[in-house]
Scaffold this motif. Structure first.
Motif, PDB file in Angstrom:
ATOM      1  N   PHE A  94      36.615   2.286  18.605  1.00 58.16           N
ATOM      2  CA  PHE A  94      37.694   2.470  17.643  1.00 58.16           C
ATOM      3  C   PHE A  94      38.335   1.121  17.310  1.00 58.16           C
ATOM      4  O   PHE A  94      38.578   0.312  18.210  1.00 58.16           O
ATOM      5  CB  PHE A  94      38.766   3.405  18.196  1.00 58.16           C
ATOM      6  N   PRO A  95      38.620   0.868  16.040  1.00 57.27           N
ATOM      7  CA  PRO A  95      39.293  -0.377  15.673  1.00 57.27           C
ATOM      8  C   PRO A  95      40.597  -0.557  16.450  1.00 57.27           C
ATOM      9  O   PRO A  95      41.390   0.378  16.558  1.00 57.27           O
ATOM     10  CB  PRO A  95      39.565  -0.199  14.168  1.00 57.27           C
ATOM     11  N   GLY A  96      40.784  -1.739  16.998  1.00 56.42           N
ATOM     12  CA  GLY A  96      41.992  -2.029  17.749  1.00 56.42           C
ATOM     13  C   GLY A  96      41.857  -1.859  19.241  1.00 56.42           C
ATOM     14  O   GLY A  96      42.700  -2.349  20.006  1.00 56.42           O
ATOM     15  N   VAL A  97      40.812  -1.168  19.697  1.00 54.36           N
ATOM     16  CA  VAL A  97      40.650  -0.924  21.135  1.00 54.36           C
ATOM     17  C   VAL A  97      40.430  -2.215  21.921  1.00 54.36           C
ATOM     18  O   VAL A  97      41.079  -2.432  22.949  1.00 54.36           O
ATOM     19  CB  VAL A  97      39.526   0.097  21.399  1.00 54.36           C
ATOM     20  N   PRO A  98      39.517  -3.112  21.519  1.00 54.86           N
ATOM     21  CA  PRO A  98      39.339  -4.341  22.297  1.00 54.86           C
ATOM     22  C   PRO A  98      40.628  -5.141  22.426  1.00 54.86           C
ATOM     23  O   PRO A  98      40.956  -5.646  23.507  1.00 54.86           O
ATOM     24  CB  PRO A  98      38.274  -5.110  21.519  1.00 54.86           C
ATOM     25  N   GLU A  99      41.372  -5.237  21.330  1.00 53.40           N
ATOM     26  CA  GLU A  99      42.635  -5.979  21.360  1.00 53.40           C
ATOM     27  C   GLU A  99      43.654  -5.295  22.270  1.00 53.40           C
ATOM     28  O   GLU A  99      44.401  -5.980  22.997  1.00 53.40           O
ATOM     29  CB  GLU A  99      43.194  -6.105  19.948  1.00 53.40           C
ATOM     30  N   LEU A 100      43.690  -3.970  22.240  1.00 52.63           N
ATOM     31  CA  LEU A 100      44.600  -3.226  23.110  1.00 52.63           C
ATOM     32  C   LEU A 100      44.283  -3.496  24.576  1.00 52.63           C
ATOM     33  O   LEU A 100      45.170  -3.802  25.379  1.00 52.63           O
ATOM     34  CB  LEU A 100      44.496  -1.729  22.825  1.00 52.63           C
ATOM     35  N   LEU A 101      43.005  -3.397  24.933  1.00 55.82           N
ATOM     36  CA  LEU A 101      42.605  -3.602  26.323  1.00 55.82           C
ATOM     37  C   LEU A 101      42.873  -5.041  26.767  1.00 55.82           C
ATOM     38  O   LEU A 101      43.346  -5.280  27.888  1.00 55.82           O
ATOM     39  CB  LEU A 101      41.133  -3.255  26.499  1.00 55.82           C
ATOM     40  N   GLU A 102      42.582  -5.987  25.899  1.00 52.97           N
ATOM     41  CA  GLU A 102      42.836  -7.387  26.242  1.00 52.97           C
ATOM     42  C   GLU A 102      44.323  -7.635  26.458  1.00 52.97           C
ATOM     43  O   GLU A 102      44.720  -8.354  27.395  1.00 52.97           O
ATOM     44  CB  GLU A 102      42.304  -8.296  25.128  1.00 52.97           C
TER      45      GLU A 102
END
Length: 227
Positions: A94-102
């Motif tokens: 989902f868009p935004g997931v990598p940034e959220l996790l980071e």
């Protein structure tokens, strides 16, 4: 005392981090079409997403979980999923997931996956998706005596993160995720961009429901506990 900056977060996988429910339903339909049994309504098929495959095909084929036809259907699903869905894993995040996790990791928040997939199936999806390195624990079906909606998997994840259950927040898109969280004494955050509706998630015990990944990040950024 746990603060919002260090509260552990336990994430479901399908429908929460990866947009896989549609693909899962398609593969289930494929397997069912190869059987000689009548096809169940599509709504019934979709409602099984997020549950262990043995339970899914037991229900949809109307057979005991230990029946040979159920075992064959599970094996066929895994074969087709590996061939047709896993290669697309990166595009399904989902868009935004990598940034959220980071962002959560930078805050020092321990993260875990809690999924009804078996370990091999979870890893074969997480690795090509590029998400594996974010998680201090990956807890899967079969690693505890009982699966979702029982608390066992969530409690094991908390243990592996070295944190008390009451410190943890569970994020998921399914009714069973919310029920698991509440049974484990954890906060329950639903996301309505997966399988279940906001009403279904709230009815199962979610205290907050986020409609987007961005909204989820906001909720996790402001809430220290949802107990």
């Amino acid at each position: 005392m746990t603060t919002q900056a260090t509260a552990p977060v336990l994430f479901d996988l399908d429908g929460t981090l990866l947009d896989t429910p549609r693909a899962i339903v398609s593969v289930i339909d494929w397997v069912l079409a190869e059987s000689s049994r009548p096809a169940p309504p599509r709504e019934q098929v979709r409602a099984t997403v997020g549950r262990p495959l043995v339970a899914v095909f037991g229900e949809l084929l109307n057979l005991p979980h230990e029946h040979a036809e159920v075992e064959a259907a599970v094996a066929r699903f895994r074969e087709l999923f590996r061939e047709t869905v896993v290669p697309e894993a990166k595009s399904m995040v989902f868009p935004g997931v990598p940034e959220l996790l980071e962002g959560l990791r930078r805050e020092g928040r321990p993260l875990a996956i809690v999924t009804s997939k078996i370990r091999a199936s979870a890893e074969e999806l997480l690795e090509p998706a590029g998400l594996t390195g974010h998680f201090g624990a990956i807890v899967c079906h079969g690693m505890a005596p009982r699966g979702k909606p029982h608390p066992d998997l969530a409690l094991l994840a908390a243990q592996r993160l070295g944190r008390a259950p009451e410190e943890c927040l569970v994020v998921g898109d399914a009714v069973d995720d919310m029920r698991m969280a509440r049974a484990a004494g954890m906060g329950a955050i639903g996301v309505s961009y997966g399988v279940a509706t906001a009403g279904q998630l709230l009815g199962a015990g979610a205290q907050v429901v986020s409609e987007t990944v961005l909204a989820l990040g906001g909720a996790l950024g402001t809430l220290r506990s949802l107990r």
